[in-house]
Design a protein around this motif. Sequence first.
Motif, PDB file in Angstrom:
ATOM      1  N   ALA A 115       8.268 -32.996  12.032  1.00 21.39           N
ATOM      2  CA  ALA A 115       8.762 -34.331  12.378  1.00 21.39           C
ATOM      3  C   ALA A 115       8.408 -34.688  13.818  1.00 21.39           C
ATOM      4  CB  ALA A 115      10.275 -34.391  12.174  1.00 21.39           C
ATOM      5  N   MET A 116       8.441 -33.706  14.707  1.00 17.58           N
ATOM      6  CA  MET A 116       8.079 -33.943  16.108  1.00 17.58           C
ATOM      7  C   MET A 116       6.609 -34.320  16.239  1.00 17.58           C
ATOM      8  SD  MET A 116      10.189 -30.853  17.929  1.00 17.58           S
ATOM      9  CE  MET A 116       9.500 -31.186  19.551  1.00 17.58           C
ATOM     10  N   SER A 117       5.755 -33.659  15.477  1.00 19.36           N
ATOM     11  CA  SER A 117       4.327 -34.003  15.534  1.00 19.36           C
ATOM     12  C   SER A 117       4.088 -35.412  14.995  1.00 19.36           C
ATOM     13  CB  SER A 117       3.504 -32.980  14.742  1.00 19.36           C
ATOM     14  OG  SER A 117       3.764 -33.084  13.347  1.00 19.36           O
ATOM     15  N   TYR A 118       4.836 -35.801  13.967  1.00 19.85           N
ATOM     16  CA  TYR A 118       4.706 -37.163  13.441  1.00 19.85           C
ATOM     17  C   TYR A 118       5.184 -38.183  14.472  1.00 19.85           C
ATOM     18  CZ  TYR A 118       5.480 -41.295  10.551  1.00 19.85           C
ATOM     19  OH  TYR A 118       5.472 -42.576  10.049  1.00 19.85           O
ATOM     20  N   ASP A 119       6.263 -37.851  15.165  1.00 14.48           N
ATOM     21  CA  ASP A 119       6.763 -38.737  16.217  1.00 14.48           C
ATOM     22  C   ASP A 119       5.720 -38.936  17.305  1.00 14.48           C
ATOM     23  OD1 ASP A 119       8.988 -40.015  17.896  1.00 14.48           O
ATOM     24  OD2 ASP A 119       8.376 -38.331  19.158  1.00 14.48           O
ATOM     25  N   ARG A 120       5.048 -37.862  17.708  1.00 13.54           N
ATOM     26  CA  ARG A 120       3.998 -37.976  18.736  1.00 13.54           C
ATOM     27  C   ARG A 120       2.801 -38.770  18.204  1.00 13.54           C
ATOM     28  NH1 ARG A 120       5.426 -38.774  22.898  1.00 13.54           N
ATOM     29  NH2 ARG A 120       7.190 -39.415  21.603  1.00 13.54           N
ATOM     30  N   TYR A 121       2.502 -38.597  16.920  1.00 10.69           N
ATOM     31  CA  TYR A 121       1.399 -39.349  16.308  1.00 10.69           C
ATOM     32  C   TYR A 121       1.685 -40.851  16.351  1.00 10.69           C
ATOM     33  CZ  TYR A 121      -0.901 -41.761  12.444  1.00 10.69           C
ATOM     34  OH  TYR A 121      -1.558 -42.696  11.688  1.00 10.69           O
ATOM     35  N   VAL A 122       2.898 -41.231  15.958  1.00  6.09           N
ATOM     36  CA  VAL A 122       3.250 -42.654  15.948  1.00  6.09           C
ATOM     37  C   VAL A 122       3.259 -43.197  17.374  1.00  6.09           C
ATOM     38  CG1 VAL A 122       5.031 -44.336  15.357  1.00  6.09           C
ATOM     39  CG2 VAL A 122       4.570 -42.426  13.818  1.00  6.09           C
ATOM     40  N   ALA A 123       3.789 -42.412  18.328  1.00  3.86           N
ATOM     41  CA  ALA A 123       3.891 -42.884  19.705  1.00  3.86           C
ATOM     42  C   ALA A 123       2.517 -43.109  20.336  1.00  3.86           C
ATOM     43  CB  ALA A 123       4.691 -41.887  20.540  1.00  3.86           C
ATOM     44  N   ILE A 124       1.543 -42.262  20.011  1.00  5.23           N
ATOM     45  CA  ILE A 124       0.223 -42.343  20.648  1.00  5.23           C
ATOM     46  C   ILE A 124      -0.735 -43.210  19.841  1.00  5.23           C
ATOM     47  CG2 ILE A 124      -1.799 -40.987  21.339  1.00  5.23           C
ATOM     48  CD1 ILE A 124       0.083 -38.726  22.038  1.00  5.23           C
TER      49      ILE A 124
END
Length: 314
Positions: A115-124
């Motif tokens: 979930a953290m990697s998905y959050d970083r994906y959406v943010a960037i």
Amino acid sequence: MANVTFVTVFFLLGFSEVWEFQIVHGVLFLVVYLAVLMSNLLIITLITLDLQLQTPMYFFLKNLSLLDVFLVSVPIPKFIVNNLTHNNSIPILGCASQVLLMASFSAGEIFVLTAMSYDRYVAICCPLHYEVLMSGGTCALMAAVSWAIGGLFGAVYTAGTFSMPFCGSNVIPQFFCEVSSLLRMSCSETPMIVYVSIGLGMCSGMSCFICIMISYIYIFSTVLKIPTTKGQSRAFSTCLPHLIVVTLFIITACFVYLKPPSNSPSVTERLLSVVYTVVPPTVNPVIYSLRNKDMKQALLGLLPKTPGQDSHFM
């Protein structure tokens, strides 16, 4: 029919049978355990109290720190007590509890890292849609699913492992209840539920790892398009440590839970178990939070102010 003595108590072998070395190991792990607790509980406190940290990224960091605290608190206190009291026994119920909790928290941590990697994906990669895609309800649902799936996997894994009787040697050549050693002690054939839970765990772990890799492929391709070197280095400094910890955690977790039974685990196998159990909860606070500018400002906000402090940090 031959007499069979069923095992009700196990003995954890640990790292040494020498009295002096056991004391050293107990004290060393006690220091590490206290450091892990203090750092992760500090992160949880800061994120809970500071309104500036009420964002999806820090919400998942809080869940990760909680899982780290719970995961390291399952085997380490027992190992410390065993070394300081020179009593390595653990009842079968305590062993089952270790397997249940460690499997649950490990699986939950893998899903939170995803979930953290998905959050970083959406943010960037999708910054304009970040608030919509990572709303409070979505984040809460992702965290709840991570904890629930972890608990379900742990329950199935433990039920399959302890649905069969154990006989013969009751010595577990590890510092916690290792499933591969328990399967070796089984008096009967390994039930199908164990293979099903192992297969589900392997598929889930690989799926999470693939999702993380895909997220970072998109992240790195977007970061490389950033025109300034400073912007690129800042993004890479945030993403690469996370990727390293994820890889380390998944590889060592697969080794601990999926490796075949062994009659005499090597020193390398025991060290990898320590890496899986202790290293991620220890380095996660440093990588994810304590090096973060927002976390440092939140910490300074909780500390009592002295004259001249504001001007010093301006």
